[in-house]
Scaffold this active site. Structure first.
Site, PDB file in Angstrom:
ATOM      1  N   HIS A 117     -17.964   3.289  -0.163  1.00  9.73           N
ATOM      2  CA  HIS A 117     -16.917   2.504  -0.805  1.00  9.73           C
ATOM      3  C   HIS A 117     -17.307   2.295  -2.267  1.00  9.73           C
ATOM      4  O   HIS A 117     -18.231   1.543  -2.568  1.00  9.73           O
ATOM      5  CB  HIS A 117     -16.776   1.168  -0.070  1.00  9.73           C
ATOM      6  N   ARG A 157      -6.991  -8.696  -9.303  1.00 13.43           N
ATOM      7  CA  ARG A 157      -7.622 -10.019  -9.460  1.00 13.43           C
ATOM      8  C   ARG A 157      -9.089  -9.825  -9.797  1.00 13.43           C
ATOM      9  O   ARG A 157      -9.603  -8.705  -9.776  1.00 13.43           O
ATOM     10  CB  ARG A 157      -7.498 -10.806  -8.157  1.00 13.43           C
ATOM     11  N   GLY A 191      -9.012  -7.294   1.806  1.00 14.30           N
ATOM     12  CA  GLY A 191     -10.209  -7.959   2.312  1.00 14.30           C
ATOM     13  C   GLY A 191     -10.704  -7.428   3.634  1.00 14.30           C
ATOM     14  O   GLY A 191     -11.488  -8.064   4.323  1.00 14.30           O
ATOM     15  N   GLY A 192     -10.234  -6.234   4.033  1.00 18.64           N
ATOM     16  CA  GLY A 192     -10.706  -5.634   5.270  1.00 18.64           C
ATOM     17  C   GLY A 192     -10.128  -6.243   6.524  1.00 18.64           C
ATOM     18  O   GLY A 192     -10.585  -5.964   7.625  1.00 18.64           O
ATOM     19  N   ASN A 228      -6.983  -3.735  -6.625  1.00 22.62           N
ATOM     20  CA  ASN A 228      -7.052  -5.184  -6.438  1.00 22.62           C
ATOM     21  C   ASN A 228      -6.711  -5.862  -7.755  1.00 22.62           C
ATOM     22  O   ASN A 228      -7.475  -5.749  -8.727  1.00 22.62           O
ATOM     23  CB  ASN A 228      -8.443  -5.610  -5.963  1.00 22.62           C
ATOM     24  N   GLU A 281      -7.023   1.613  -3.016  1.00 20.62           N
ATOM     25  CA  GLU A 281      -6.115   0.548  -3.428  1.00 20.62           C
ATOM     26  C   GLU A 281      -6.526  -0.005  -4.782  1.00 20.62           C
ATOM     27  O   GLU A 281      -7.603   0.311  -5.308  1.00 20.62           O
ATOM     28  CB  GLU A 281      -6.116  -0.580  -2.399  1.00 20.62           C
ATOM     29  N   LYS A 334       0.812  -1.215   0.000  1.00 26.29           N
ATOM     30  CA  LYS A 334       0.000   0.000   0.000  1.00 26.29           C
ATOM     31  C   LYS A 334       0.845   1.264   0.000  1.00 26.29           C
ATOM     32  O   LYS A 334       0.457   2.286  -0.572  1.00 26.29           O
ATOM     33  CB  LYS A 334      -0.964  -0.012   1.185  1.00 26.29           C
ATOM     34  N   ARG A 356     -23.980 -11.797  -0.660  1.00 28.86           N
ATOM     35  CA  ARG A 356     -23.094 -12.913  -0.356  1.00 28.86           C
ATOM     36  C   ARG A 356     -23.767 -13.821   0.673  1.00 28.86           C
ATOM     37  O   ARG A 356     -24.180 -13.346   1.734  1.00 28.86           O
ATOM     38  CB  ARG A 356     -21.763 -12.416   0.201  1.00 28.86           C
TER      39      ARG A 356
END
Length: 460
Positions: free
Chosen positions: A201, A286, A163-164, A284, A282, A116, A332
């Site tokens: 977010h 992927r 992932g927090g 990610n 950030e 980061k 989810r």
């Protein structure tokens, strides 16, 4: 195009990749641990290789075992999915050195965005706005001095990882010291960042080929979280005006181009609700868990796109070719008990009936008779609803969850239903603290998961 791909993952994402490969006429190779011998991804793949015992460190995180399976199966490429080794630069490097194709960005890019501190420096140079951040913390005294310079509230974050996980908010010095006592800054570097108390977010999906073409595929709203872990995502965000959408999309493309990013990825931002300003968080490198909502509103198969880019194909699209239709929401579905502080609930699935009907998609890695293992992440499925409007999508999701039946384990379906019926959620009045401010009170101190359960691998 590849003839055979090994999937270095398990669960719903492994199944998702297998389906994309089948549509591209690519043979698939599954890997599995001892306890996953009868898993759905193993049954659906063309070939399957055992790579070790239940402990993920000895199987799904065992780089050498996975590469040996790829070689033995004569695979040409490895798809890492998300979680596990998907953001491990050393793994990407080993795959390449073994003469295989890593379906994702290069090891150098993963290494850069995974740190980061380095990522923030690169994005600052590219002109992206960001909150005030500190250098890596040396000790508690150093952290308190840095927090005093930045100004409370601050958030304590690991320099590497995502992932927090291991993030703590501190409103004063006492809370900061309490947070520091939960981590070891001497073994794993942490830093401090300004904490925006009323933030949303927002993440932007990007696609970048190996010829310098970069496109964004719209934004996703990921503000519904608990313990900094996403629970429900949607696209588009109800917070953005057309002008804001254009701005954040352009910033995401600029971020990707500045580091010569390739393949599919996500650029994440915080939106300050009070000021309407975006701040870089950030990148990610992927596929994301929530990629399906983008697929629903654009019609673009992001997993197939990952494979095509890795095979050397150009995007063959312009930004204006990407159309956004309707609204999509993803819930989810985790094997966990919301009434017991979301503690994971592994076990045997006695009965399983997926939601269905018009405009509903379910991506799952389980079926009736299977066992949800206690060794891995607790997510078992994702339900995605697509409607003409946000209100339409909410109604479709309510209907879908009402008919989703899983018995034998506890799930968070009732918790998702509570969100969907919350008037603040329905009106779009949300931020990253929604769960704690607008729903049944949840005290973090009362919901500490014991060390045994912390072994679950977050899928981000």
């Amino acid at each position: 195009m590849f003839k055979r791909i090994l999937i270095a993952n398990r669960g719903e994402i492994a199944v998702r990749i297998i389906r994309a490969c089948q549509e591209l006429d690519i043979e698939t190779v599954a890997v599995y641990s001892d306890v996953d011998a009868e898993a759905l991804h193993v049954q659906l793949a063309d070939y399957a290789y055992n790579i070790g015992p239940a402990d993920a460190m000895k199987s799904y995180l065992n780089m050498d075992a996975i590469i040996m399976a790829a070689k033995a199966s004569k695979s040409e490429a490895i798809h890492p999915g998300y979680g596990f080794l998907s953001e491990n630069a050393d793994f990407a490097e080993k795959v390449t050195k073994a003469g295989l194709i890593f379906i994702g960005p290069s090891a150098e890019i993963i290494r850069q965005v995974g740190n980061k501190d380095a990522a923030r420096a690169a994005m600052k140079a590219a002109g992206l706005p960001m909150t005030i951040g500190s250098e890596p913390i040396v000790n508690n005294e150093h952290a308190c001095n840095l927090a005093g310079e930045i100004g409370y509230p601050v958030i304590l974050k690991p320099v590497s990882g995502g992932g927090g996980k291991s993030m703590y908010v501190a409103n004063n010095q006492l809370e900061l010291i309490s947070a520091l006592n939960k981590v070891d800054v001497t073994r794993s570097p942490f830093y401090l960042e300004t904490y925006i108390s009323e933030a949303r977010h927002i993440e932007v999906q990007i696609m970048a080929d190996t010829y310098g073409n970069v496109l964004h595929v719209g934004e996703r709203e990921c503000s519904i979280q608990r313990r900094n872990q996403k629970v429900l995502e949607e696209s588009p965000s109800s917070a953005l005006t057309p002008e804001m959408r254009t701005t954040v999309g352009a910033m995401a493309i600029r971020a990707a181009k500045s580091i010569y990013y390739t393949n599919v990825g996500t650029v994440e931002f915080l939106l300050d609700v009070k000021t309407g300003k975006f701040y870089f968080m950030e990148i990610n490198p992927r596929i994301q868990v929530e990629h399906a909502v983008t697929e629903m509103v654009t019609g673009i198969d992001l997993v197939r796109r990952q494979i095509r880019i890795a095979a050397g194909e150009p995007l063959n699209k312009k930004q204006e070719d990407i159309l956004f239709i309707g609204h999509a929401i993803e819930c989810r579905i985790n094997a966990e008990d919301p009434e017991q502080c979301f503690i994971p609930s592994p076990g045997h699935i006695d009965f399983y009936h997926e939601a269905g009907g018009p405009r509903v998609r379910v991506d799952s890695g389980v079926c009736a008779g299977m066992t949800v293992q206690p060794h891995y992440d607790s997510m078992v499925a994702k339900v995605i609803a697509h409607g003409r409007t946000r209100g339409d999508a909410i109604k479709i999701m309510r209907r879908a969850l009402a008919e989703y039946r899983i018995s034998g384990i506890k799930t968070n379906i009732s918790f998702q239903q509570e969100i969907l019926n919350n008037p603040h959620f329905c009106s779009g009045n949300i931020d990253t603290q929604f769960v704690y401010k607008r729903m049944t009170p949840i005290q973090e101190a009362e919901c500490e998961i014991d060390s045994e359960n912390k072994k679950y691998y977050s899928q981000g």
